[in-house]
Design a protein around this motif. Structure first.
Motif, PDB file in Angstrom:
ATOM      1  N   LYS A 117       2.175   1.628  -3.388  1.00  0.00           N
ATOM      2  CA  LYS A 117       1.258   2.241  -4.533  1.00  0.00           C
ATOM      3  C   LYS A 117       0.968   3.336  -4.466  1.00  0.00           C
ATOM      4  CE  LYS A 117      -1.346  -2.127  -5.413  1.00  0.00           C
ATOM      5  NZ  LYS A 117      -2.377  -2.688  -5.054  1.00  0.00           N
ATOM      6  N   ARG A 118       1.089   4.026  -3.036  1.00  0.00           N
ATOM      7  CA  ARG A 118       0.762   5.811  -2.752  1.00  0.00           C
ATOM      8  C   ARG A 118       1.966   6.379  -3.402  1.00  0.00           C
ATOM      9  NH1 ARG A 118      -1.718   6.014   3.362  1.00  0.00           N
ATOM     10  NH2 ARG A 118      -3.387   4.582   2.869  1.00  0.00           N
ATOM     11  N   TYR A 151       3.739   5.947  -6.191  1.00  0.00           N
ATOM     12  CA  TYR A 151       3.337   5.972  -7.383  1.00  0.00           C
ATOM     13  C   TYR A 151       2.138   6.196  -7.929  1.00  0.00           C
ATOM     14  CZ  TYR A 151       8.483   4.339  -7.283  1.00  0.00           C
ATOM     15  OH  TYR A 151       9.759   4.326  -7.183  1.00  0.00           O
ATOM     16  N   ASP A 184       0.928  -1.221   0.153  1.00  0.00           N
ATOM     17  CA  ASP A 184       0.272   0.004  -0.002  1.00  0.00           C
ATOM     18  C   ASP A 184       0.835   1.300  -0.020  1.00  0.00           C
ATOM     19  OD1 ASP A 184      -2.541   1.551   0.101  1.00  0.00           O
ATOM     20  OD2 ASP A 184      -2.195   1.704   2.245  1.00  0.00           O
TER      21      ASP A 184
END
Length: 67
Positions: free
Chosen positions: A64-65, A67, A61
């Motif tokens: 993902k934050r 990028y 997580d």
């Protein structure tokens, strides 16, 4: 299985870090003892078939934050 883990860790606890304390390396002894306690806790939990939470979803997580 957990009996084997406790016996093996007890033997290692008696033999391994005692030399550090005997030589006066108190800081190294404390670090070794802390890591030993963490290792024992994880080994005992795994031998009891307890569910250990994985940090993997949190790391995924976070990436993902970014990028």
């Amino acid at each position: 299985m957990f009996i084997y883990i406790v016996v093996i860790y007890a033997i290692v606890a008696i033999l391994d870090p005692y030399g550090l304390l005997k030589r006066g390396m108190k800081r190294d002894f404390l670090v070794c003892s802390a890591l030993y306690l963490i290792s024992f806790s994880l080994a005992f939990a795994l031998s009891m078939h307890w569910e250990i939470p994985s940090p993997s979803p949190l790391i995924v997580d976070l990436i993902k934050r970014l990028y």
